[in-house]
Motif scaffolding. Sequence first.
Motif, PDB file in Angstrom:
ATOM      1  N   GLY A  54       4.723   6.725  -3.189  1.00  0.00           N
ATOM      2  CA  GLY A  54       3.675   5.937  -2.545  1.00  0.00           C
ATOM      3  C   GLY A  54       2.576   5.556  -3.511  1.00  0.00           C
ATOM      4  N   ILE A  55       2.182   6.497  -4.348  1.00  0.00           N
ATOM      5  CA  ILE A  55       1.147   6.212  -5.350  1.00  0.00           C
ATOM      6  C   ILE A  55       1.664   5.201  -6.371  1.00  0.00           C
ATOM      7  CG2 ILE A  55      -0.189   7.234  -7.233  1.00  0.00           C
ATOM      8  CD1 ILE A  55      -0.342   9.796  -5.452  1.00  0.00           C
ATOM      9  N   ILE A  56       2.915   5.349  -6.786  1.00  0.00           N
ATOM     10  CA  ILE A  56       3.520   4.384  -7.719  1.00  0.00           C
ATOM     11  C   ILE A  56       3.540   2.995  -7.091  1.00  0.00           C
ATOM     12  CG2 ILE A  56       5.690   3.718  -8.836  1.00  0.00           C
ATOM     13  CD1 ILE A  56       6.200   6.757  -9.251  1.00  0.00           C
ATOM     14  N   PHE A 109       0.820  -1.219   0.000  1.00  0.00           N
ATOM     15  CA  PHE A 109       0.000   0.000   0.000  1.00  0.00           C
ATOM     16  C   PHE A 109       0.853   1.268   0.000  1.00  0.00           C
ATOM     17  CE2 PHE A 109      -2.710  -3.170   2.186  1.00  0.00           C
ATOM     18  CZ  PHE A 109      -3.711  -3.247   1.221  1.00  0.00           C
ATOM     19  N   GLY A 110       2.156   1.120   0.092  1.00  0.00           N
ATOM     20  CA  GLY A 110       3.053   2.272   0.044  1.00  0.00           C
ATOM     21  C   GLY A 110       2.981   3.176   1.258  1.00  0.00           C
ATOM     22  N   ILE A 111       2.431   2.681   2.348  1.00  0.00           N
ATOM     23  CA  ILE A 111       2.269   3.495   3.552  1.00  0.00           C
ATOM     24  C   ILE A 111       3.617   4.018   4.039  1.00  0.00           C
ATOM     25  CG2 ILE A 111       1.424   3.508   5.940  1.00  0.00           C
ATOM     26  CD1 ILE A 111      -0.784   3.149   3.863  1.00  0.00           C
ATOM     27  N   HIS A 112       4.654   3.194   3.949  1.00  0.00           N
ATOM     28  CA  HIS A 112       5.985   3.619   4.396  1.00  0.00           C
ATOM     29  C   HIS A 112       6.485   4.805   3.581  1.00  0.00           C
ATOM     30  CE1 HIS A 112       6.662   0.787   1.139  1.00  0.00           C
ATOM     31  NE2 HIS A 112       7.925   1.182   1.039  1.00  0.00           N
ATOM     32  N   LYS A 113       6.101   4.887   2.336  1.00  0.00           N
ATOM     33  CA  LYS A 113       6.501   6.023   1.491  1.00  0.00           C
ATOM     34  C   LYS A 113       5.795   7.300   1.949  1.00  0.00           C
ATOM     35  CE  LYS A 113       9.002   3.814  -1.577  1.00  0.00           C
ATOM     36  NZ  LYS A 113      10.420   4.005  -1.675  1.00  0.00           N
ATOM     37  N   PHE A 114       4.511   7.195   2.239  1.00  0.00           N
ATOM     38  CA  PHE A 114       3.753   8.361   2.696  1.00  0.00           C
ATOM     39  C   PHE A 114       4.275   8.869   4.036  1.00  0.00           C
ATOM     40  CE2 PHE A 114       0.595   6.306  -0.149  1.00  0.00           C
ATOM     41  CZ  PHE A 114       0.437   7.348  -1.049  1.00  0.00           C
ATOM     42  N   ILE A 115       4.690   7.945   4.923  1.00  0.00           N
ATOM     43  CA  ILE A 115       5.250   8.330   6.223  1.00  0.00           C
ATOM     44  C   ILE A 115       6.490   9.202   6.030  1.00  0.00           C
ATOM     45  CG2 ILE A 115       6.503   7.418   8.243  1.00  0.00           C
ATOM     46  CD1 ILE A 115       3.625   6.966   8.599  1.00  0.00           C
ATOM     47  N   LEU A 116       7.304   8.869   5.042  1.00  0.00           N
ATOM     48  CA  LEU A 116       8.537   9.610   4.783  1.00  0.00           C
ATOM     49  C   LEU A 116       8.314  10.857   3.938  1.00  0.00           C
ATOM     50  CD1 LEU A 116      10.954   6.622   4.109  1.00  0.00           C
ATOM     51  CD2 LEU A 116      10.837   8.059   6.136  1.00  0.00           C
ATOM     52  N   GLY A 117       7.077  11.058   3.469  1.00  0.00           N
ATOM     53  CA  GLY A 117       6.769  12.252   2.684  1.00  0.00           C
ATOM     54  C   GLY A 117       6.950  12.068   1.191  1.00  0.00           C
ATOM     55  N   TYR A 118       7.057  10.834   0.737  1.00  0.00           N
ATOM     56  CA  TYR A 118       7.210  10.535  -0.687  1.00  0.00           C
ATOM     57  C   TYR A 118       5.852  10.186  -1.284  1.00  0.00           C
ATOM     58  CZ  TYR A 118      12.122   9.837   0.655  1.00  0.00           C
ATOM     59  OH  TYR A 118      13.387   9.982   1.144  1.00  0.00           O
ATOM     60  N   THR A 119       5.047  11.183  -1.562  1.00  0.00           N
ATOM     61  CA  THR A 119       3.689  10.943  -2.056  1.00  0.00           C
ATOM     62  C   THR A 119       3.696  10.283  -3.428  1.00  0.00           C
ATOM     63  OG1 THR A 119       2.952  12.875  -0.817  1.00  0.00           O
ATOM     64  CG2 THR A 119       1.463  12.039  -2.506  1.00  0.00           C
ATOM     65  N   GLN A 120       4.478  10.789  -4.349  1.00  0.00           N
ATOM     66  CA  GLN A 120       4.515  10.231  -5.699  1.00  0.00           C
ATOM     67  C   GLN A 120       4.974   8.771  -5.676  1.00  0.00           C
ATOM     68  OE1 GLN A 120       7.009  12.382  -8.397  1.00  0.00           O
ATOM     69  NE2 GLN A 120       6.468  11.142 -10.166  1.00  0.00           N
ATOM     70  N   VAL A 174      -1.337  -3.631 -10.230  1.00  0.00           N
ATOM     71  CA  VAL A 174      -1.062  -4.182 -11.553  1.00  0.00           C
ATOM     72  C   VAL A 174      -0.479  -5.593 -11.456  1.00  0.00           C
ATOM     73  CG1 VAL A 174       0.422  -3.901 -13.603  1.00  0.00           C
ATOM     74  CG2 VAL A 174      -0.818  -1.942 -12.678  1.00  0.00           C
ATOM     75  N   THR A 175       0.351  -5.838 -10.458  1.00  0.00           N
ATOM     76  CA  THR A 175       0.974  -7.164 -10.313  1.00  0.00           C
ATOM     77  C   THR A 175       0.178  -8.087  -9.388  1.00  0.00           C
ATOM     78  OG1 THR A 175       2.373  -6.448  -8.483  1.00  0.00           O
ATOM     79  CG2 THR A 175       3.279  -6.214 -10.712  1.00  0.00           C
ATOM     80  N   CYS A 176      -1.029  -7.708  -9.055  1.00  0.00           N
ATOM     81  CA  CYS A 176      -1.897  -8.505  -8.171  1.00  0.00           C
ATOM     82  C   CYS A 176      -1.227  -8.799  -6.822  1.00  0.00           C
ATOM     83  CB  CYS A 176      -2.319  -9.800  -8.839  1.00  0.00           C
ATOM     84  SG  CYS A 176      -3.304  -9.549 -10.319  1.00  0.00           S
ATOM     85  N   GLY A 177      -0.508  -7.839  -6.299  1.00  0.00           N
ATOM     86  CA  GLY A 177       0.082  -7.967  -4.971  1.00  0.00           C
ATOM     87  C   GLY A 177       1.518  -8.429  -4.960  1.00  0.00           C
ATOM     88  N   ILE A 178       2.004  -8.950  -6.066  1.00  0.00           N
ATOM     89  CA  ILE A 178       3.383  -9.439  -6.093  1.00  0.00           C
ATOM     90  C   ILE A 178       4.367  -8.277  -5.926  1.00  0.00           C
ATOM     91  CG2 ILE A 178       5.134 -10.586  -7.511  1.00  0.00           C
ATOM     92  CD1 ILE A 178       2.835 -12.251  -8.689  1.00  0.00           C
ATOM     93  N   GLY A 179       4.006  -7.100  -6.422  1.00  0.00           N
ATOM     94  CA  GLY A 179       4.875  -5.929  -6.307  1.00  0.00           C
ATOM     95  C   GLY A 179       5.046  -5.441  -4.877  1.00  0.00           C
ATOM     96  N   SER A 180       4.250  -5.961  -3.959  1.00  0.00           N
ATOM     97  CA  SER A 180       4.385  -5.535  -2.568  1.00  0.00           C
ATOM     98  C   SER A 180       5.679  -6.033  -1.941  1.00  0.00           C
ATOM     99  CB  SER A 180       3.185  -5.998  -1.745  1.00  0.00           C
ATOM    100  OG  SER A 180       3.138  -7.406  -1.698  1.00  0.00           O
ATOM    101  N   ILE A 181       6.369  -6.940  -2.618  1.00  0.00           N
ATOM    102  CA  ILE A 181       7.666  -7.405  -2.121  1.00  0.00           C
ATOM    103  C   ILE A 181       8.655  -6.247  -2.060  1.00  0.00           C
ATOM    104  CG2 ILE A 181       8.603  -8.104  -4.371  1.00  0.00           C
ATOM    105  CD1 ILE A 181       9.030 -10.139  -1.185  1.00  0.00           C
ATOM    106  N   ILE A 182       8.467  -5.241  -2.916  1.00  0.00           N
ATOM    107  CA  ILE A 182       9.338  -4.063  -2.896  1.00  0.00           C
ATOM    108  C   ILE A 182       9.250  -3.371  -1.535  1.00  0.00           C
ATOM    109  CG2 ILE A 182       9.729  -1.768  -3.891  1.00  0.00           C
ATOM    110  CD1 ILE A 182       8.674  -2.938  -6.556  1.00  0.00           C
TER     111      ILE A 182
END
Length: 92
Positions: free
Chosen positions: A47-49, A34-45, A56-64
């Motif tokens: 986080g949305i990516i 969900f990119g929550i860690h990005k939003f915490i650090l102030g990286y909005t763009q 798009v990857t059906c959850g597999i991209g969450s490994i990042i």
Amino acid sequence: METTKPESWNTPSEPRQENKKVAAGVLGILLGGFGIHKFILGYTQEGIIQIVISVVTCGIGSIIGFIEGIIYLTKSDEEFYQTYQVGKKGWF
């Protein structure tokens, strides 16, 4: 009238730097997709990516987010602060 010196424990010695390492690391591991860690650090763009990649990857991209959470927690406090909060490094 006598002036009193403030107690040493009650006076700030230096301005404290805000460190979001633990919050970003734990949220990256648990909710990385969900990119929550990005939003915490102030990286909005970023986080949305991260959200789009996970959808798009059906959850597999969450490994990042999981990997980034581990990286955040293994860095020293000063190194994390300089890299992600001062240097604004968005990815890894």
